[in-house]
Design a protein around this motif. Structure first.
Motif, PDB file in Angstrom:
ATOM      1  N   LEU A  34      48.997  38.371  44.116  1.00  0.00           N
ATOM      2  CA  LEU A  34      48.548  37.828  45.400  1.00  0.00           C
ATOM      3  C   LEU A  34      48.733  38.824  46.540  1.00  0.00           C
ATOM      4  CD1 LEU A  34      49.698  34.125  45.016  1.00  0.00           C
ATOM      5  CD2 LEU A  34      47.358  35.021  44.984  1.00  0.00           C
ATOM      6  N   ARG A  35      49.760  39.639  46.469  1.00  0.00           N
ATOM      7  CA  ARG A  35      49.923  40.688  47.500  1.00  0.00           C
ATOM      8  C   ARG A  35      48.824  41.733  47.367  1.00  0.00           C
ATOM      9  NH1 ARG A  35      56.312  41.100  47.418  1.00  0.00           N
ATOM     10  NH2 ARG A  35      56.703  39.405  48.853  1.00  0.00           N
TER      11      ARG A  35
ATOM     12  N   SER B  68      53.361  30.453  35.170  1.00  0.00           N
ATOM     13  CA  SER B  68      53.076  30.589  36.602  1.00  0.00           C
ATOM     14  C   SER B  68      52.036  29.568  37.046  1.00  0.00           C
ATOM     15  CB  SER B  68      52.576  32.003  36.925  1.00  0.00           C
ATOM     16  OG  SER B  68      51.246  32.153  36.502  1.00  0.00           O
ATOM     17  N   ASP B  69      51.908  29.422  38.357  1.00  0.00           N
ATOM     18  CA  ASP B  69      50.937  28.470  38.906  1.00  0.00           C
ATOM     19  C   ASP B  69      50.050  29.152  39.957  1.00  0.00           C
ATOM     20  OD1 ASP B  69      52.820  28.852  40.852  1.00  0.00           O
ATOM     21  OD2 ASP B  69      53.118  26.738  41.290  1.00  0.00           O
ATOM     22  N   VAL B  70      49.626  30.360  39.665  1.00  0.00           N
ATOM     23  CA  VAL B  70      48.896  31.157  40.660  1.00  0.00           C
ATOM     24  C   VAL B  70      47.374  31.159  40.487  1.00  0.00           C
ATOM     25  CG1 VAL B  70      50.851  32.691  41.082  1.00  0.00           C
ATOM     26  CG2 VAL B  70      49.168  33.298  39.352  1.00  0.00           C
TER      27      VAL B  70
ATOM     28  N   THR C 227      44.917  28.964  40.929  1.00  0.00           N
ATOM     29  CA  THR C 227      44.133  28.405  42.030  1.00  0.00           C
ATOM     30  C   THR C 227      44.135  29.349  43.227  1.00  0.00           C
ATOM     31  OG1 THR C 227      44.558  26.145  41.284  1.00  0.00           O
ATOM     32  CG2 THR C 227      43.866  26.421  43.567  1.00  0.00           C
ATOM     33  N   SER C 228      45.306  29.870  43.586  1.00  0.00           N
ATOM     34  CA  SER C 228      45.405  30.808  44.718  1.00  0.00           C
ATOM     35  C   SER C 228      44.588  32.066  44.460  1.00  0.00           C
ATOM     36  CB  SER C 228      46.853  31.195  44.979  1.00  0.00           C
ATOM     37  OG  SER C 228      47.608  30.064  45.306  1.00  0.00           O
ATOM     38  N   CYS C 229      44.673  32.587  43.244  1.00  0.00           N
ATOM     39  CA  CYS C 229      43.904  33.798  42.908  1.00  0.00           C
ATOM     40  C   CYS C 229      42.404  33.526  42.987  1.00  0.00           C
ATOM     41  CB  CYS C 229      44.261  34.296  41.513  1.00  0.00           C
ATOM     42  SG  CYS C 229      45.880  35.059  41.399  1.00  0.00           S
TER      43      CYS C 229
ATOM     44  N   GLN D  83      40.783  31.324  44.789  1.00  0.00           N
ATOM     45  CA  GLN D  83      40.372  31.191  46.186  1.00  0.00           C
ATOM     46  C   GLN D  83      40.286  32.551  46.866  1.00  0.00           C
ATOM     47  OE1 GLN D  83      43.411  28.535  47.588  1.00  0.00           O
ATOM     48  NE2 GLN D  83      42.320  26.705  46.899  1.00  0.00           N
ATOM     49  N   THR D  84      41.268  33.400  46.614  1.00  0.00           N
ATOM     50  CA  THR D  84      41.317  34.710  47.265  1.00  0.00           C
ATOM     51  C   THR D  84      40.242  35.644  46.726  1.00  0.00           C
ATOM     52  OG1 THR D  84      43.695  34.404  47.535  1.00  0.00           O
ATOM     53  CG2 THR D  84      42.848  36.611  47.893  1.00  0.00           C
TER      54      THR D  84
END
Length: 192
Positions: free
Chosen positions: A115-116, A136-138, A140-142, A144-145
């Protein structure tokens, strides 16, 4: 008598073979680390059959590089450039050694949290591999980004997750085009 303490670096404990392309049959060594889970040969072979026509001259991003199997397989099969992003320093060092052994000039290894890394100025990629640790639970965030400039027109996104995990909502304008289920893994290919 004083005790001598040495810091031991993780040693490679396994091997993954490159299935096809320039480095066909060569082996990547794999460090013995928790959460380091190589994509199975069968799943990799299916994925790269799906990508066969799109891979040559593409720009690829392997956002959770881990063993490097997806990124090195892409490079072996003709990807123009492959960026491997990994946060663990010893894994990054190991991936850099593997790139050197293969003389993989088209492979760049970057030490960063996914994410960084995505917080930087976006550079569009044709193919993105998302295979985070199952714990991990990343995702959805990935997802979107990535839609904020990281995906070239008609980009393909590969997601590998635990079979038990619910597929995150796909961004508007994307389509699930292929999916493979094994006993442990759900592998999905998404078109943007």
């Amino acid at each position: 008598m004083a005790k001598l303490t040495m810091t031991a670096h993780k040693q490679p404990t396994g091997k993954i073979r490159i299935i096809a392309g320039e480095w066909r049959g060569r082996k990547l060594s794999v460090l013995d680390k928790p959460d380091l889970r190589p994509t199975a040969d069968r799943v990799r072979e299916t994925l790269f059959n799906w990508l066969a026509l799109r891979l040559p001259a593409s720009r690829c991003l392997d956002l959770f590089a881990g063993t490097g199997a997806l990124g090195f397989e892409a490079a072996s099969r003709g990807a123009q450039s492959v960026v491997l992003v990994e946060r663990e320093r010893d894994i990054v060092h190991h991936l850099q050694q593997q790139a050197s052994v293969f003389n993989a000039k088209q492979v760049e290894v970057i030490q960063a949290d996914a994410l960084r890394y995505l917080a930087n100025q976006p550079t569009p990629f044709n193919i993105v591999f998302l295979d985070p640790p199952f714990s991990s639970d990343v995702l959805t965030s990935c997802l979107q980004t990535l839609t904020n400039g990281w995906l070239a027109p008609n980009a393909l996104l590969y997601i590998e997750q635990s079979r038990e995990t619910v597929m995150p909502d796909l961004p508007q304008g994307s389509t699930l085009i292929k999916q493979l289920m094994t006993k442990q893994v759900c592998a999905s290919l998404i078109q943007f």
